[in-house]
Design an enzyme around this catalytic site. Structure first.
Site, short mmCIF file in Angstrom:
data_model
loop_
_atom_site.label_atom_id
_atom_site.label_comp_id
_atom_site.label_asym_id
_atom_site.label_seq_id
_atom_site.Cartn_x
_atom_site.Cartn_y
_atom_site.Cartn_z
N HIS A 51 18.70 -45.34 22.98
CA HIS A 51 17.45 -45.48 23.74
C HIS A 51 17.14 -46.96 23.98
O HIS A 51 15.99 -47.39 23.90
CB HIS A 51 16.28 -44.83 22.99
CG HIS A 51 16.23 -43.33 23.17
ND1 HIS A 51 15.73 -42.73 24.29
CD2 HIS A 51 16.65 -42.33 22.36
CE1 HIS A 51 15.83 -41.41 24.17
NE2 HIS A 51 16.39 -41.14 23.00
N ASP B 287 16.90 -42.36 17.09
CA ASP B 287 17.15 -41.00 17.55
C ASP B 287 18.18 -40.96 18.67
O ASP B 287 18.44 -41.95 19.34
CB ASP B 287 15.82 -40.37 18.04
CG ASP B 287 15.16 -41.22 19.11
OD1 ASP B 287 15.21 -42.46 19.00
OD2 ASP B 287 14.59 -40.66 20.06
N GLU B 288 18.72 -39.77 18.83
CA GLU B 288 19.49 -39.39 20.02
C GLU B 288 20.57 -40.39 20.44
O GLU B 288 20.57 -40.86 21.57
CB GLU B 288 18.53 -39.11 21.18
CG GLU B 288 17.65 -37.91 20.90
CD GLU B 288 16.77 -37.53 22.07
OE1 GLU B 288 16.74 -36.35 22.41
OE2 GLU B 288 16.11 -38.42 22.65
N ASN B 289 21.47 -40.66 19.51
CA ASN B 289 22.66 -41.42 19.86
C ASN B 289 23.83 -40.62 19.32
O ASN B 289 23.99 -40.51 18.11
CB ASN B 289 22.61 -42.80 19.21
CG ASN B 289 23.98 -43.47 19.25
OD1 ASN B 289 24.72 -43.35 20.23
ND2 ASN B 289 24.33 -44.14 18.16
#
Ligand code: ACM
Length: 721
Positions: A287, A350-352
């Site tokens: 992000h 988050d979200e990697n």
């Protein structure tokens, strides 16, 4: 005329005291009793809630009231003057003058006098606290007692933070009079929060939120006793903090839309004066496309990135194998951490999925060399990200900050000092506490999904069946509502936060036994207009957007009739309905003016219930009245289509919503047919309405990423046997 508070017997213990370090003894006792009766099941039964939101621990209502007079005076007793008490006193004064007095004296310009230098509590409103609260100590005392008698108001707390919470309660009590004054019901409130961390995340990265927007939402947070602003300041679509060391971060990464360091200090100060901590989030190593656009040397490959204009999970990540990445992050943290006095600092995490790391042979080689591999010897992105987190955590320790991250960062090797914010489910919350981490719940509190207040009201960070030991339970600090801003710009963001965030605020403040959903909605409806007078635009902004879309004043009412029964499609479906959103898409269509949760649809649902569900003791006359109201509402919707279609057809921004109006007409007509049978007493009806139900099913199709929120209720009517 002064109104000395002397004669009210219930105030006696309060008034005669000459030193003010603590609330009266009997309140301390009460608190002790409440503390000792900790299990939720042993809590006292929830109080008569009236207009209070969040519900306090105790509220004993009297029969009398206090009338605010135009010569109203107020007084605050503070402990011995030190720089800390002066700051606390000034915060309390600002809260009284800006946030409370305009409600107590709605028709009066100017500020009522504050009684100075009087050694006795003789004003109509007397505030007393024992010491300045320490905002930066999570869990410092926020308890208060508030007493309204016919003689006046006494607000008492151990700390000034308790006073700030009690002032929010006081504001809710005031009912305006025709004379521009107010009356307050007689009451004795004893209150303290259930969780010490009650947050709201505002995402200023996806759409920039100017300082004024943040400030008015801080006022809304104060009014609901939320005490943490989680400020999401960087993401793929923007970096919003001015950096003097790395100016391309805000110039390129923020594309000119960023907070100056002076503005950040101003927001932190503004929040602090409302008893609200500010926790920044700089999301990394994923992000973070906006960082990479500004400084390509941080990237995991040789691509040149622009700040993302797309939404979604991009899986673009910083390179965690280069020392230059760490020296960059370290320098940036050395610059940014002093802007935020809070001891916590959020690094996202988050979200990697690590795809960029796996695709770069140099990074894969590094992973193998350093043992960041799975049991099978494959590159392990979790291990590499854990290493990254540990490096950043060590920096934060040097800057005297405790790391907070999303639940993806939980894993072996993460020091227990890291706080875990659980967004993917309850499991992350419990796993974190079991592993010794402090933890926060956000799963269930995603207010950007346009779900109902009831759905956010239900999740509890610590339900009775939580699989945690008492020691582990202490690690659950509370939770945060999250306002991700892919579909909210600075104009409509208030309407996506309020009033639903207040349901989360109540869950985090009030006892776990406070769970009456209809009562929550009743109080939400009372509270929502109070937010408007604080400056929130959650009602005004959508109304303005409707006027803009309607084009002429005459066209507004039919357009409103349609808009107020629409809701944006739920969750993240808006991304997947044939309309390509980017950061540049204006949020100025009918879906943006539609409420996140339609009050009209919900109250219509109650009306349907009142007709369909046999109620004890309901008179035939009441039944007929409900039928009549129902009929009038259905007729209105049926007739509205002809009125609104010309407006929908002539504005390209509105045309896509024409089918929804037609569908509303069709559904209302089907419901009317069924209602006619009900009115004639032809129940059960001659045949099952299979054809009608099939037709209704077809009407569910969204248009313009909005859907008809009344359809389920119309369906219940049509299905009625
Ligand atoms: C998140 O919603 N990705 C924390």
């Amino acid at each position: 005329m002064m109104r000395p508070i002397r004669s009210g017997p219930r105030l006696a213990t309060f008034v005669v005291r000459t030193s003010y370090p603590f609330p009266p003894m009997r309140h301390l006792l009460l608190f002790l009793i409440l503390l000792l009766s900790a299990p939720v099941s042993a809590q006292p039964t929830p109080p008569d809630t009236r207009m209070l939101l969040p519900v306090p621990v105790q509220a004993n209502w009297g029969k009398s009231r206090f009338a605010v007079k135009s010569d109203f005076t107020w007084q605050v007793f503070t402990p011995t003057q030190t720089p800390e008490t002066q700051a606390a006193d000034s915060a309390v004064t600002e809260a009284v003058e800006r946030l409370v007095l305009p409600t107590l004296l709605p028709g009066k310009a100017g500020t009522p006098s504050r009684r100075r230098a009087s050694p006795l509590p003789t004003a109509a409103l007397v505030l007393q606290y024992g010491r300045p609260g320490n905002l930066l100590t999570v869990g410092d005392d926020e308890s208060y007692t508030l007493r309204v008698t016919p003689m006046g108001v006494a607000l008492n707390a151990n700390t000034h933070l308790g006073i700030l919470r009690g002032l929010a309660t006081l504001r809710q009590l005031a009912q305006p009079t025709k004379q521009g004054l107010s009356v307050l019901p007689e009451v004795d409130v004893v209150d303290t929060p259930r969780f010490p961390w009650r947050g709201l995340l505002i995402d200023a990265a996806r759409h920039f939120m100017p300082v004024a927007v943040v400030k008015r939402n801080l006022d809304g947070m104060w009014a609901t006793k939320l005490n943490v602003l989680h400020w999401h300041l960087s993401d793929d679509q923007g970096f919003r903090v001015e950096s003097k060391l790395f100016p391309r971060l805000h110039q390129v990464g923020g594309q000119g839309q960023f907070y100056t360091q002076r503005q950040i200090r101003e927001v932190v100060r503004y929040a602090g004066r409302r008893g609200i901590r500010v926790i920044p989030e700089l999301d990394m190593p994923g992000h973070a496309t906006a960082w990479l656009a500004a400084y390509p040397r941080l990237a995991s490959n040789d691509s040149v990135y622009g700040v993302s204009t797309r939404w979604g999970v991009l899986n673009i990540a910083m390179d965690p194998t280069r020392e230059t990445t760490y020296s960059f992050v370290d320098s940036l943290l050395s610059e940014v951490t002093p802007l935020f006095p809070d001891p916590y600092f959020h690094i996202g995490g988050d979200e990697n999925d690590g795809r960029q790391w796996r695709r770069n042979p140099r990074i894969v080689a590094y992973m193998k060399q350093n043992g960041f591999v799975t049991d099978k010897g494959l590159p392990d992105k979790h291990a590499l990200q854990a290493y990254y987190n540990q490096r950043v955590l060590a920096m934060l320790v040097r800057y005297k900050k405790q790391l907070v991250g999303w639940d993806e960062i939980l894993g072996p090797g993460l020091p227990t000092s890291a706080v875990i914010q659980s967004w993917r489910g309850k499991k992350g919350l419990y796993d974190a506490a079991k592993a010794g981490h402090q933890a926060l719940l956000s799963n269930g509190y995603y207010i950007d999904l346009n779900l109902s207040a009831a759905s956010h009201y239900s999740p509890d960070p610590l339900p009775q069946d939580a699989p945690l030991t008492p020691e582990q339970q202490k690690l659950i600090l509370g939770g945060e509502a999250t306002m991700w801003a892919e579909f909210a710009d600075s104009v409509i963001v208030d309407s996506r936060i309020w009033p639903r965030a207040a349901a989360v605020a109540e869950r985090l403040w009030s006892a776990g036994t406070v769970r009456n959903v209809p009562d929550m909605y009743r109080r939400l409806a009372l509270f929502s207009p109070q937010l408007e007078t604080l400056g929130l635009q959650h009602r005004k902004a959508p109304a303005q957007l409707l006027r803009q879309l309607a084009g002429s004043p005459a066209a507004v009412p039919p357009l409103r009739t349609l808009a107020e029964v629409l809701e944006p499609v739920k969750e993240y479906k808006r991304h997947f309905q044939g309309f390509k959103y980017t950061t540049q898409t204006p949020l100025n269509r009918l879906v943006d003016a539609a409420p996140a949760e339609s009050d009209v649809a919900r109250t219509f649902g109650q009306l349907v219930d009142s007709v369909l569900v046999p109620a004890n003791g309901r008179s035939a006359a009441a039944f007929q009245r409900h039928l009549k109201t129902l009929r009038a509402q259905l007729q209105l919707w049926k007739n509205n289509d002809a009125l609104v279609q010309p407006t929908l057809q002539q504005n390209p921004l509105l045309k896509e919503y024409a089918p929804l109006s037609t569908n509303l007409k069709t559904a209302a007509a089907l419901a009317l047919e069924r209602l006619t049978l009900l009115e004639k007493g032809q129940v059960p009806p001659p045949a099952t309405p299979a054809a009608a139900l099939k037709q209704l099913e077809a009407l569910k199709a969204p248009a313009g990423q909005a859907e008809l929120a009344v359809l389920p209720h119309l369906r219940r009517l049509v299905e009625a046997k």
